[in-house]
Design an enzyme around this catalytic site. Structure first.
Site, PDB file in Angstrom:
ATOM      1  CD  GLN A   1      47.210  27.848  42.802  1.00 37.28           C
ATOM      2  OE1 GLN A   1      47.915  28.044  41.825  1.00 37.28           O
ATOM      3  NE2 GLN A   1      45.889  28.003  42.751  1.00 37.28           N
TER       4      GLN A   1
ATOM      5  CG  ASN B   1      27.884  32.195  45.390  1.00 37.74           C
ATOM      6  OD1 ASN B   1      28.152  32.123  44.197  1.00 37.74           O
ATOM      7  ND2 ASN B   1      28.211  31.241  46.257  1.00 37.74           N
TER       8      ASN B   1
ATOM      9  CD  GLN C   1      42.366  36.510  39.327  1.00 41.08           C
ATOM     10  OE1 GLN C   1      42.757  36.568  40.470  1.00 41.08           O
ATOM     11  NE2 GLN C   1      43.147  36.757  38.304  1.00 41.08           N
ATOM     12  CB  THR C   2      35.482  32.372  42.120  1.00 37.80           C
ATOM     13  OG1 THR C   2      35.264  31.814  40.832  1.00 37.80           O
ATOM     14  CG2 THR C   2      34.555  33.557  42.358  1.00 37.80           C
TER      15      THR C   2
ATOM     16  CG  HIS D   1      42.171  26.360  40.877  1.00 42.77           C
ATOM     17  ND1 HIS D   1      41.817  27.461  41.608  1.00 42.77           N
ATOM     18  CD2 HIS D   1      42.879  25.561  41.718  1.00 42.77           C
ATOM     19  CE1 HIS D   1      42.311  27.347  42.839  1.00 42.77           C
ATOM     20  NE2 HIS D   1      42.956  26.207  42.932  1.00 42.77           N
TER      21      HIS D   1
ATOM     22  CE1 TYR E   1      32.659  29.911  41.351  1.00 43.43           C
ATOM     23  CE2 TYR E   1      30.872  28.627  42.293  1.00 43.43           C
ATOM     24  CZ  TYR E   1      31.309  29.684  41.525  1.00 43.43           C
ATOM     25  OH  TYR E   1      30.395  30.513  40.923  1.00 43.43           O
ATOM     26  CB  ILE E   2      31.552  29.428  48.151  1.00 44.54           C
ATOM     27  CG1 ILE E   2      32.925  29.597  48.802  1.00 44.54           C
ATOM     28  CG2 ILE E   2      30.388  29.275  49.148  1.00 44.54           C
ATOM     29  CD1 ILE E   2      33.072  29.406  50.236  1.00 44.54           C
TER      30      ILE E   2
ATOM     31  CE1 TYR F   1      44.143  37.809  34.764  1.00 45.17           C
ATOM     32  CE2 TYR F   1      42.605  39.503  35.481  1.00 45.17           C
ATOM     33  CZ  TYR F   1      43.870  39.120  35.080  1.00 45.17           C
ATOM     34  OH  TYR F   1      44.873  40.051  34.991  1.00 45.17           O
TER      35      TYR F   1
ATOM     36  CB  CYS G   1      59.545  45.110  37.047  1.00 51.51           C
ATOM     37  SG  CYS G   1      59.355  46.654  37.914  1.00 51.51           S
TER      38      CYS G   1
HETATM   39  P1  NAD Z   1      41.835  32.302  46.884  1.00 52.50           P
HETATM   40  O1  NAD Z   1      41.445  30.935  47.243  1.00 52.50           O
HETATM   41  O2  NAD Z   1      42.883  32.999  47.679  1.00 52.50           O
HETATM   42  O3  NAD Z   1      40.564  33.253  46.892  1.00 52.50           O
HETATM   43  C1  NAD Z   1      39.366  32.983  46.224  1.00 52.50           C
HETATM   44  C2  NAD Z   1      38.296  33.939  46.739  1.00 52.50           C
HETATM   45  O4  NAD Z   1      37.082  33.676  46.038  1.00 52.50           O
HETATM   46  C3  NAD Z   1      38.028  33.746  48.221  1.00 52.50           C
HETATM   47  O5  NAD Z   1      38.102  34.994  48.857  1.00 52.50           O
HETATM   48  C4  NAD Z   1      36.637  33.133  48.256  1.00 52.50           C
HETATM   49  O6  NAD Z   1      35.911  33.517  49.394  1.00 52.50           O
HETATM   50  C5  NAD Z   1      36.020  33.680  46.982  1.00 52.50           C
HETATM   51  N1  NAD Z   1      34.935  32.858  46.447  1.00 52.50           N
HETATM   52  C6  NAD Z   1      34.863  31.505  46.378  1.00 52.50           C
HETATM   53  N2  NAD Z   1      33.749  31.120  45.768  1.00 52.50           N
HETATM   54  C7  NAD Z   1      33.061  32.261  45.462  1.00 52.50           C
HETATM   55  C8  NAD Z   1      31.839  32.499  44.824  1.00 52.50           C
HETATM   56  N3  NAD Z   1      31.096  31.512  44.347  1.00 52.50           N
HETATM   57  N4  NAD Z   1      31.437  33.790  44.668  1.00 52.50           N
HETATM   58  C9  NAD Z   1      32.184  34.819  45.143  1.00 52.50           C
HETATM   59  N5  NAD Z   1      33.362  34.633  45.766  1.00 52.50           N
HETATM   60  C10 NAD Z   1      33.817  33.368  45.895  1.00 52.50           C
HETATM   61  O7  NAD Z   1      42.257  32.245  45.337  1.00 52.50           O
HETATM   62  P2  NAD Z   1      43.204  33.257  44.537  1.00 52.50           P
HETATM   63  O8  NAD Z   1      44.625  32.998  44.866  1.00 52.50           O
HETATM   64  O9  NAD Z   1      42.695  34.641  44.637  1.00 52.50           O
HETATM   65  O10 NAD Z   1      43.009  32.708  43.062  1.00 52.50           O
HETATM   66  C11 NAD Z   1      41.740  32.792  42.426  1.00 52.50           C
HETATM   67  C12 NAD Z   1      41.758  32.033  41.133  1.00 52.50           C
HETATM   68  O11 NAD Z   1      42.594  32.684  40.194  1.00 52.50           O
HETATM   69  C13 NAD Z   1      42.300  30.621  41.253  1.00 52.50           C
HETATM   70  O12 NAD Z   1      41.557  29.751  40.435  1.00 52.50           O
HETATM   71  C14 NAD Z   1      43.697  30.723  40.751  1.00 52.50           C
HETATM   72  O13 NAD Z   1      44.187  29.505  40.254  1.00 52.50           O
HETATM   73  C15 NAD Z   1      43.533  31.744  39.660  1.00 52.50           C
HETATM   74  N6  NAD Z   1      44.779  32.450  39.400  1.00 52.50           N
HETATM   75  C16 NAD Z   1      44.840  33.272  38.365  1.00 52.50           C
HETATM   76  C17 NAD Z   1      46.005  33.956  38.098  1.00 52.50           C
HETATM   77  C18 NAD Z   1      46.132  34.875  36.972  1.00 52.50           C
HETATM   78  O14 NAD Z   1      47.214  35.197  36.583  1.00 52.50           O
HETATM   79  N7  NAD Z   1      45.073  35.370  36.434  1.00 52.50           N
HETATM   80  C19 NAD Z   1      47.114  33.799  38.876  1.00 52.50           C
HETATM   81  C20 NAD Z   1      47.008  32.976  39.960  1.00 52.50           C
HETATM   82  C21 NAD Z   1      45.843  32.325  40.233  1.00 52.50           C
END
Ligand code: NAD
Length: 581
Positions: A158, A270, A291-292, A295, A300-301, A349, A437
């Site tokens: 990651q 979901n 933010q599911t 990627h 992704y569920i 996001y 920060c």
């Molecule tokens: P994570 O794996 O820790 O958590 C993902 C959550 O989504 C889990 O709690 C899971 O149960 C839930 N989920 C999965 N499928 C789902 C669905 N269909 N419906 C509802 N909930 C669902 O991931 P994370 O670290 O929170 O990252 C989430 C995403 O954000 C990743 O794709 C990551 O790459 C991206 N990301 C974005 C940023 C940013 O700056 N915006 C930074 C880091 C990561």
């Protein structure tokens, strides 16, 4: 000469002996349980390694594994789908053993979470260099990655999991706060008061969303499929309330809107099912994002599966799983696009969900923008990004003192002041006490010098400083950080590599280069670092170079692409950029 050699080898033997005791002590003191594989942060003044530079590396490794919220901590997963800290427990233990015996003039080399070599370098060189999931372009896809992973040849890092820069939810909280603040500024007169923001995913990164929405006075509805993750957010003080009842959630949102009450509400379900349901009810959010872990389609569920059912299917028929997840993501994105067509402000996001929906044939997937392009780019142009620090001894009062420094030194930045005030009020530390920060070019070096002086004077203990890979000059990710660059250079990955090379010249404590972070295999190249401020003169020199080069290459990268803010900074600060006008 011979006497010097003798004393050096005596010193080495002393470190070896000391570290042997320390391994036992680390286990005895409960920092690592080799049977249950539980890892707990190391705090206090006692050194286990040769110096604070190396000790800082050790403590940050323990920290990421302690604050991890990955679904699979038994397999060293920290966050973001399958982002890991080390390739296996054997690798973890070997890394720890190696750090405990590493000398002040050696460099540990880590290849995708496996410690492969120690070289005698020199005192000013980084103590560790690492590279995670770097596949050659044509092979940089999930299919090939999982084949290699199965053979034990590679690890997914990651952004901050594999580079040991993860500090818990706070790490992403300020960025999320800034994003929603920019949305409020641009569309709603500077506040989300009375506005309904809909999103999904309460994982390691996603769980920053409810608090960030609330910090901007909005009403957040957070859809999450895993009850455990909802409860974790509630316990962590990130989420106010939750329900598994759709109608009840709708009622709560309507009521909060009427009263203009800032609140965050979790809804168990979901996203691919709930968003279309809200649409059918004509419940249109003011802001919609997600933010599911889109990627990675195997994270992704898929729609209508419970977490347990999903786990079973993933193990038994991974191809079918991915197919179902892709179909669900399409439903999910179709709903987001429909919300946008009905007036919602929509943005991706940083999870690549638009591309996955697009790949299933949904041609309208890219009709809404990514968050960097839409809201955060001006920050990156100014060399700003998620700079962060921890107290390596575990002292919350050290972070408090550094908050005061931020207020004193950077009071002119009103949004930063708002952040510090809210962070002090709402953020609960996870693992080593930390603060993030968004500081910019010039500010980072100024802050670094002050911190190192404070450590030297004994006002605070040693401090680790690092940052996310999502930063001004350290990432190429064409659907996220570098989406829609002015000159079309979105996919040019020279910049993050140059960033890592420069930061190595600077003498960061460690350097990490990653592929596939954030958006998944083949979608990004990025770099990170760690720097331990131990109060020595030598460290001050290294840190000043590092905290200048690191945002500096970001300013140059954006100026080269034609961004005016960066060009102005180059002129004002006298950065030498021979081809920039
Ligand atoms: P994570 O794996 O820790 O958590 C993902 C959550 O989504 C889990 O709690 C899971 O149960 C839930 N989920 C999965 N499928 C789902 C669905 N269909 N419906 C509802 N909930 C669902 O991931 P994370 O670290 O929170 O990252 C989430 C995403 O954000 C990743 O794709 C990551 O790459 C991206 N990301 C974005 C940023 C940013 O700056 N915006 C930074 C880091 C990561």
């Amino acid at each position: 000469m011979r006497a010097e050699k003798k004393s050096k080898s005596r010193a080495k033997a002393k470190v070896m002996k000391k570290s042997k005791q320390s391994i036992d002590k680390l286990i005895k003191e409960g920092n690592y349980n080799s049977k249950t594989k539980e890892v707990r942060v190391i705090t206090g003044k006692k050194l286990h390694c040769a110096d604070w530079q190396i000790e800082g590396i050790l403590r940050m490794l323990f920290n990421v594994l302690d604050v991890n919220v990955g679904r699979d901590p038994e397999n060293l997963v920290v966050y973001g789908g399958f982002g890991k800290a080390a390739r296996s427990w054997e690798c973890f233990e070997t890394i720890v053993n190696t750090l405990l015996t590493l000398q002040e003039d050696e460099t540990l080399v880590i290849q995708s979470g496996k410690p492969v070599a120690v070289f005698k370098t020199h005192k000013l060189a980084p103590r560790m260099v690492m590279c995670n999931s770097m596949l050659v372009g044509k092979w940089a896809n999930w299919e090939h990655f999982w084949e290699l992973e199965k053979k034990g040849l590679i690890m997914y890092g990651q952004y901050t999991a594999g580079s040991w820069n993860y500090i818990g939810t706070q790490g992403i909280l300020q960025g999320t706060f800034e994003t929603f603040a920019s949305v409020a500024d641009e569309h709603f007169g500077g506040t989300l008061k009375g506005r309904f923001a809909l999103t999904a995913g309460l994982g390691a990164m996603g769980s920053a969303q409810p608090l960030a929405i609330k910090m901007n006075d909005g009403i957040g509805l957070l859809v999450e499929v895993d009850e455990k993750m909802i409860k974790r957010s509630i316990e962590g003080g990130l989420l106010d309330a939750w329900t598994a009842n759709f109608d009840k959630a709708v009622k709560m949102v309507r009521e909060a809107k009427r009263k203009k009450k800032a609140i965050s509400i979790g809804l168990l379900g979901n996203a691919a099912d709930i968003l279309p349901k809200l649409l059918r009810k004509n419940m249109i959010p003011d802001v919609v994002t997600d933010q599911t872990p889109a990627h990675d389609p195997s994270s992704y569920i898929p729609s209508r599966l419970s977490v347990k059912e999903a786990e079973k299917l993933r193990a038994e028929d991974p191809k079918k799983y991915v197919k179902m997840a892709m179909k669900s993501m399409r439903k999910h994105v179709e709903a987001i696009v429909s919300f946008a067509e009905k007036g919602a402000v929509a943005f991706e996001y940083g999870n690549n969900i638009r591309k996955n929906a697009y790949d299933t044939g949904f041609k309208k997937a890219f009709t809404y923008p990514g968050f960097i392009q839409a809201y955060l780019r001006p920050m990156l142009e100014a060399g700003r990004g998620p700079f962060r620090w921890t107290s390596l001894q575990g002292n919350p009062e050290d972070i408090d003192k550094l908050d005061d420094v931020i207020i004193k030194e950077f009071g002119y930045n009103k949004r930063l002041m708002r952040w510090i005030e809210k962070a002090r009020k709402y953020v609960r530390f996870q693992g080593l006490p930390a603060r993030v920060c968004w500081l910019g070019y010039g500010e980072r070096a100024r802050f670094g010098r002050i911190v190192n002086d404070m450590v030297a004077d004994g006002e605070i203990g040693p401090i680790w400083v690092g940052r996310d890979h999502l930063d001004t000059g350290s990432v190429a990710s064409p659907y996220r950080e570098t989406e829609g660059m002015k000159d079309g250079s979105d996919a040019v990955a020279d910049w993050p590599i140059l960033n890592a090379l420069l930061n190595t010249c600077a003498g960061a404590t460690w350097i990490a280069v990653h592929q596939g972070g954030g958006m998944g295999m083949g979608y990004s190249t990025s770099a990170g670092f760690g720097m331990v401020l131990d109060g020595t003169k030598e460290t001050e020199e290294k840190a000043l170079r590092l905290f200048t080069f690191d945002p500096g290459i970001g300013v140059v990268r954006h100026a080269d692409a034609g961004y005016e803010i960066s060009r102005r900074i180059i002129k004002e600060k006298g950065i030498k950029a021979p081809m920039t006008r």
